[in-house]
Every structure is written in C-alpha cells, then in structure tokens.
Scaffold this active site. Sequence first.
Site, short mmCIF file in Angstrom:
data_model
loop_
_atom_site.label_atom_id
_atom_site.label_comp_id
_atom_site.label_asym_id
_atom_site.label_seq_id
_atom_site.Cartn_x
_atom_site.Cartn_y
_atom_site.Cartn_z
CB SER A 246 -5.26 -1.50 15.06
OG SER A 246 -6.08 -0.69 14.25
CB CYS B 39 -0.90 0.01 1.23
SG CYS B 39 -2.23 1.24 1.10
NE ARG C 132 -6.73 4.69 8.76
CZ ARG C 132 -7.93 4.98 8.28
NH1 ARG C 132 -8.51 6.12 8.62
NH2 ARG C 132 -8.53 4.17 7.45
CD GLU D 273 -14.30 -4.26 -4.30
OE1 GLU D 273 -13.26 -4.76 -4.78
OE2 GLU D 273 -14.58 -3.04 -4.44
CE LYS E 131 -7.90 -1.39 4.37
NZ LYS E 131 -6.52 -1.04 4.06
CE LYS F 153 -7.40 -3.83 7.49
NZ LYS F 153 -6.42 -3.10 6.77
NE ARG G 44 -6.64 4.72 4.90
CZ ARG G 44 -5.61 5.57 4.85
NH1 ARG G 44 -5.53 6.46 3.87
NH2 ARG G 44 -4.67 5.52 5.77
CE1 TYR H 160 -1.18 -5.18 14.38
CE2 TYR H 160 -3.58 -5.38 14.41
CZ TYR H 160 -2.43 -4.88 13.84
OH TYR H 160 -2.51 -4.09 12.71
C1 PBG Z 1 -3.06 0.13 4.83
C2 PBG Z 1 -3.62 -0.72 5.90
C3 PBG Z 1 -4.46 -0.38 6.97
C4 PBG Z 1 -4.60 -1.52 7.74
C5 PBG Z 1 -3.90 -2.52 7.11
N1 PBG Z 1 -3.31 -2.02 5.96
C6 PBG Z 1 -5.02 0.93 7.39
C7 PBG Z 1 -6.00 1.64 6.57
O1 PBG Z 1 -6.47 1.17 5.54
O2 PBG Z 1 -6.26 2.77 6.95
C8 PBG Z 1 -5.37 -1.61 9.02
C9 PBG Z 1 -4.90 -2.64 9.97
C10 PBG Z 1 -5.36 -2.48 11.37
O3 PBG Z 1 -6.18 -1.59 11.73
O4 PBG Z 1 -4.88 -3.26 12.20
N2 PBG Z 1 -3.92 0.61 3.88
#
Ligand code: PBG
Length: 331
Positions: free
Chosen positions: A280, A122, A211, A239, A201, A254, A223, A319
């Site tokens: 997260s 990314c 973030r 998708e 996603k 996700k 986003r 995690y």
């Molecule tokens: C990058 C990405 C993100 C996550 C994984 N790859 C953040 C986003 O899309 O803002 C999130 C992972 C998490 O929250 O643990 N695009």
Amino acid sequence: MKTDFFRGRRLRRSPGLRAMVRETRLAPEDLIMPYFVVDTPDVNFCKEITSMPGQHQLSLARLEARVGAAVEHGLRALMLFGIPKNKDAQASEAYAPDGIVQRAVAMLKKRWPELQIITDVCLCEYTSHGHCGLLRTGDERGEVLNDPTLELLAKTAVSHVEAGADMVAPSDMMDGRILALRQALDVAGFANTPIMAYSVKYASAFYGPFRDAAESTPQFGDRKTYQMDPGNADEALREAAADIAEGADIIMVKPAGPYQDIIRLVRDRYDHPVAAYQVSGEYAMIKAAALNGWIDEDAVVMESLLGIRRAGAKLIITYFTEDVLRKGLVR
Ligand code: PBG
C-alpha cells in the site's frame, strides 16, 4: 581514433529492435489485484481509502461489479481481504462459514470459475486488538501467542477453501503456520490446494495505508515480534527455508520495491516460484506524486513493476493491476 569499443546503442536504435532484445516483460497472468470487501447491509457501499486514491472498501455487490469490469480487461487473479461486522478477541469472523471473505469467494467463483481467487489468511482484520494472533486472556496488552493462533489460522484457511478459494496466502508470520495450514487442508480433503506463503514479510512502515483500508492497525505496540527486521537478509533465507520445508508452494517477499535484493536472493537460492507484494505505501507514494503532476504515472508504474519482475518475482501483487490492464500497458 580507435573505434573498436562496445556499441551498446546498436541494439537500441528502434522500438522494434528494443522489443526484440528486451529481457523482462510482464503478462496479465503475472499480476494479482487485491480487493477489500466489507460486511455491510449497505449493498452500494463503496468508500475510497483516503491514503490509497483509486482503491476502495467495497460491498459484496460493488466488488462483483468492479471485478466484472476488471475481468473484461483481462484480470486473471485477485487477492481478497475482509472487513468483518464485528471484531473480537478470538477473531471469530475470520473462520465463520458465512464470513465476508467466504461469501465473496463463493460469489466470485460462481460467476468467474476461471478467475484465480487467493485469500489472505490472517487474524488482524478480525481481532479487536488488531494483532495477527491471539493474546492470553487477561493479558490484553501482552505477547501475541504463537501456537494457539495456528489452529485458528488453519481453520480460517480451510473455511476459505471450502467456500471455493483456489489458493490461500497466510500473512500472519506466526512460526509453523505453513505446516499447520498444510496439514489442516490435507485432512479436509484439499491436498491439491496450493499455499502462497508470505515467507519474507518485514515489519514495514509501508503497510500504513493498508491498515486504514483493512482497519487493522494494532491497538497497542507493533508487529515487530512477528514480522522481520528490515536490516536482515540471511534471516529471509531461513524463513523461506522453513516455509518450503513445511510445504509452501509459492514464496512471497513483502514489501517489494525496497526489498528487491531479497527477491533476488530468494530467487537464486530456491526453485519455487517467487511472488512479491508491492504494498500500500509503495502504491500511495507513486499515486501521490502522480496526482501532484510530479511524475508520469503510467511510466513510473510500469518501471516499478518491471523492476520487481527483473529482481526475480514471477508474480506481483499490486494495486495497479486493474489500471495497467485497463490501459493496455500489460497485455
Ligand atoms: C495482514 C496483511 C497486511 C498486509 C497484507 N496482509 C498488513 C500488516 O501486516 O500489517 C499489507 C499489505 C499492504 O500494505 O498493501 N497481516
């Protein structure tokens, strides 16, 4: 009194019996541990992420030590996120041959050839504006451009695989990126390298703590023009269908916990392995309650992971991977 009713308790009488009829289990090879590696001259750099107690931004050397301990406890796979020295409009360090992820991959692969190294592909950690794709020059608060971004994502993926990555996981949500990555990998001689697509996603508030960890909060806007609307399920199938047609090998959903219906939908509809990312915010909520003594952390963690597995995910990015392996909760 009639007693010819269903006696479900018969099979719950003892731990041994319960284990015999248990339908869903987790194994070490189902779990993928995310790591954040920082490009820094400070070899001992190790900074806890405030909103993710127990998770850290790590220097290359600290990453090596941390992964080493996890491998001792049975770690089989990890996913890497990089925090570059400099961010710019072109996300240059995302695809630099000596970028932090590229160096980390090479180091890990050399020390632990059997460990599966997956890289997140990314641009958001590498762009000055924090979006996952390019913006038009002179339009610094405008639309995230789709097609011009594809080439850079493909370049990033190839650079990760050249460094030794076993698998790439594009998370940007640009249209056509799986095709772009597949073609670029094939041309570069990596036809056998699988792609784990972040196919489904959602534009989720559960990414907040990440973030902080990846220093990738968008500087303006959000986003929602590229990540999915949380109200949509049919769109998840569109998708997934698109990514499968473009060559994805593993389909990811996700976040995981709040979207278990979507995991099941994708599992039932397609025959590709499904992965789910316990993100997260899901981690932060469990940790916060546990640190307050409000829940039994180990039990809640295992139940949350089992739920995601039962919903249909073969692989879980979480995690908690290091913890559950170290404590022998998954063996
Ligand atoms: C990058 C990405 C993100 C996550 C994984 N790859 C953040 C986003 O899309 O803002 C999130 C992972 C998490 O929250 O643990 N695009």
